[in-house]
Write an enzyme that holds these catalytic residues in place. Structure first.
Site, mmCIF file in Angstrom:
data_model
loop_
_atom_site.group_PDB
_atom_site.id
_atom_site.type_symbol
_atom_site.label_atom_id
_atom_site.label_comp_id
_atom_site.label_asym_id
_atom_site.label_seq_id
_atom_site.Cartn_x
_atom_site.Cartn_y
_atom_site.Cartn_z
ATOM 1 N N SER A 118 0.835 -1.250 -0.083
ATOM 2 C CA SER A 118 0.016 0.149 0.020
ATOM 3 C C SER A 118 0.913 1.363 -0.190
ATOM 4 C CB SER A 118 -0.949 0.108 1.408
ATOM 5 O OG SER A 118 -1.594 -1.291 1.600
ATOM 6 N N ASN A 190 -5.398 5.921 -2.898
ATOM 7 C CA ASN A 190 -5.336 6.313 -1.609
ATOM 8 C C ASN A 190 -4.760 7.694 -1.310
ATOM 9 O OD1 ASN A 190 -5.996 3.922 -0.430
ATOM 10 N ND2 ASN A 190 -3.816 3.187 -0.236
HETATM 11 N N1 LIG Z 1 -5.383 -4.982 4.302
HETATM 12 C C1 LIG Z 1 -5.783 -4.132 3.069
HETATM 13 O O1 LIG Z 1 -6.938 -3.810 2.832
HETATM 14 C C2 LIG Z 1 -4.557 -4.076 1.969
HETATM 15 C C3 LIG Z 1 -5.144 -3.347 0.836
HETATM 16 C C4 LIG Z 1 -4.310 -3.207 -0.282
HETATM 17 C C5 LIG Z 1 -2.815 -3.513 0.133
HETATM 18 N N2 LIG Z 1 -2.586 -4.221 1.249
HETATM 19 C C6 LIG Z 1 -1.242 -4.580 1.418
HETATM 20 O O2 LIG Z 1 -1.087 -6.172 1.261
HETATM 21 C C7 LIG Z 1 0.029 -6.576 1.824
HETATM 22 C C8 LIG Z 1 -0.393 -7.825 2.901
HETATM 23 O O3 LIG Z 1 -1.698 -7.190 3.608
HETATM 24 P P1 LIG Z 1 -2.689 -8.100 4.509
HETATM 25 O O4 LIG Z 1 -3.660 -7.153 5.036
HETATM 26 O O5 LIG Z 1 -3.332 -9.067 3.486
HETATM 27 O O6 LIG Z 1 -1.683 -8.655 5.472
HETATM 28 P P2 LIG Z 1 -2.041 -10.122 6.457
HETATM 29 O O7 LIG Z 1 -1.356 -9.899 7.529
HETATM 30 O O8 LIG Z 1 -3.556 -10.383 6.676
HETATM 31 O O9 LIG Z 1 -1.137 -11.359 5.639
HETATM 32 C C9 LIG Z 1 0.278 -11.094 5.582
HETATM 33 C C10 LIG Z 1 0.681 -12.911 5.358
HETATM 34 O O10 LIG Z 1 2.055 -12.726 5.015
HETATM 35 C C11 LIG Z 1 2.542 -13.978 5.453
HETATM 36 N N3 LIG Z 1 4.011 -13.864 5.525
HETATM 37 C C12 LIG Z 1 4.819 -13.011 6.363
HETATM 38 N N4 LIG Z 1 6.048 -13.133 6.007
HETATM 39 C C13 LIG Z 1 6.353 -14.041 5.004
HETATM 40 C C14 LIG Z 1 7.300 -14.647 4.381
HETATM 41 N N5 LIG Z 1 8.532 -14.100 4.301
HETATM 42 N N6 LIG Z 1 7.085 -15.448 3.276
HETATM 43 C C15 LIG Z 1 5.648 -15.886 2.804
HETATM 44 N N7 LIG Z 1 4.538 -15.290 3.641
HETATM 45 C C16 LIG Z 1 4.666 -14.528 4.787
HETATM 46 C C17 LIG Z 1 1.851 -13.868 6.937
HETATM 47 O O11 LIG Z 1 2.188 -15.349 7.557
HETATM 48 C C18 LIG Z 1 0.514 -13.513 6.712
HETATM 49 O O12 LIG Z 1 -0.286 -14.793 6.406
HETATM 50 C C19 LIG Z 1 0.480 -5.420 2.806
HETATM 51 O O13 LIG Z 1 1.769 -4.762 2.159
HETATM 52 C C20 LIG Z 1 -0.349 -4.475 2.707
HETATM 53 O O14 LIG Z 1 -0.012 -3.221 2.915
HETATM 54 C C21 LIG Z 1 -3.519 -4.459 2.216
#
Ligand SMILES: NC(=O)c1ccc[n+]([C@@H]2O[C@H](COP(=O)([O-])OP(=O)(O)OC[C@H]3O[C@@H](n4cnc5c(N)ncnc54)[C@H](O)[C@@H]3O)[C@@H](O)[C@H]2O)c1
Length: 309
Positions: A118, A190
């Site tokens: 993000s 955003n």
């Molecule tokens: N939450 C949102 O609405 C949203 C929207 C757009 C973008 N994003 C971006 O998407 C990304 C993920 O966000 P999220 O909300 O899905 O996070 P989340 O916490 O739900 O999931 C992250 C996952 O990554 C895994 N992980 C951590 N380190 C790892 C590694 N080295 N190898 C493989 N897996 C690994 C964790 O175990 C976890 O399951 C972030 O960069 C966030 O900024 C989030």
């Protein structure tokens, strides 16, 4: 390049949604996570959601056919021949750069590497690889199966061909690409939305309107499906904070971090939309069930933001 195989790193809220929409579009998916529990949960959530789409007649295939396209694994090497690797792990620069270095070593020369970040500059992630021209941003919005827009972001070294493949991929999975031609903090959506989020927080803090009324008003008057605070809860405050902080760093506009620095009332305003009301982020992981996901450590973030002044 026609993307036929995708590796998704991280099977959380976003990664599981990305894996789902790719599989629904006929793409083979390798879904990777360091946590076996997260992978297990993701597969259950995807199966449930694909089932809902099938039930509503929105898919031409049955659930089993779609699910068979997804392989859940902790092993990176399984996806080394993917056309596109999409990273969706925690929003942390060092962790993401480490993954980008690893993917660069493991994946074949044809693989494009993308991030769903993000707020982290695509250019800095690309710098961790020896193929910066093949690195791009593909920024999905939550909930991924429902939201149609995907930002396709060019880093400083991303080639036109890579950006074009990103665009074609987004169209292939039935979504609409929003092309972001320069790697600016917050990208486009955003960057436009956050000022209203901040204004909503200010209005609650000043006692002008309640969280509930602001959310209701935005749903009814602006045609939004969810209010600003409901959206913030779903996205997670850590992610909103990270994105606003990165816009602040780039623009030096204090408005972007004021809500995180200005005392107890603001913090209540930020949290007020949460079901738990105490800064606990919750997320729906199974039909009807809410699982505690992550604690928002406000004291640490206040210290971090205060140190900037
Ligand atoms: N939450 C949102 O609405 C949203 C929207 C757009 C973008 N994003 C971006 O998407 C990304 C993920 O966000 P999220 O909300 O899905 O996070 P989340 O916490 O739900 O999931 C992250 C996952 O990554 C895994 N992980 C951590 N380190 C790892 C590694 N080295 N190898 C493989 N897996 C690994 C964790 O175990 C976890 O399951 C972030 O960069 C966030 O900024 C989030």
């Amino acid at each position: 390049m026609n993307v036929k195989k995708v590796m998704v790193m991280g099977s959380g809220l976003m990664g599981s949604g990305i894996a789902q929409v790719c599989a629904q579009a006929g793409i083979e998916v390798i879904l990777n996570d360091v946590s076996a529990e997260a992978l297990d949960q993701a597969m259950k959530t995807i199966a449930w959601s694909v089932g809902k789409f099938a039930e509503k007649g929105k898919l031409s295939e049955d659930r089993e056919t779609v699910m068979k396209r997804i392989t859940a694994t902790g092993d990176y090497a399984v996806g080394s021949d993917a056309d596109l690797a999409i990273e969706a792990i925690y929003e942390n620069m060092e962790l993401k750069q480490e993954i980008f270095r690893k993917l660069d070593q493991i994946c074949g020369p044809q693989t494009l590497i993308a991030s769903n970040t993000s707020s982290i500059p695509i250019t800095e992630l690309a710098a961790a690889t020896l193929r910066p021209e093949k690195v791009l941003g593909v920024h999905f919005f939550s909930p991924v199966p429902m939201m149609q827009a995907v930002e396709v972001i060019k880093g400083a070294s991303t080639s036109d061909e890579t950006a074009q493949t990103g665009r074609d991929f987004v169209l292939k999975i039935g979504k609409e690409p929003i092309m972001v031609n320069r790697d600016i903090a917050g990208f486009v959506i955003n960057r436009i939305n956050f000022p209203s989020t901040i204004e909503a927080m200010n209005l609650v803090e000043q006692g002008v309107a309640t969280v509930e009324d602001i959310d209701k008003g935005l749903r009814l008057a602006s045609g939004r499906k969810m209010g600003i605070f409901e959206t913030g809860d779903m996205v997670g405050l850590d992610i909103t904070y990270g994105a606003m902080m990165s816009i602040y760093k780039e623009t030096a506009t204090p408005d972007f971090i004021r809500p995180f620095c200005s005392g107890a009332k603001s913090r209540q305003a930020i949290w007020a939309g949460k079901p738990a009301g105490d800064g606990t982020r919750t997320t729906q992981t199974e039909p009807g069930k809410h699982k505690e996901k992550r604690k928002w450590d406000i004291s640490r973030s206040i210290r971090r933001t205060s140190s900037l002044f």
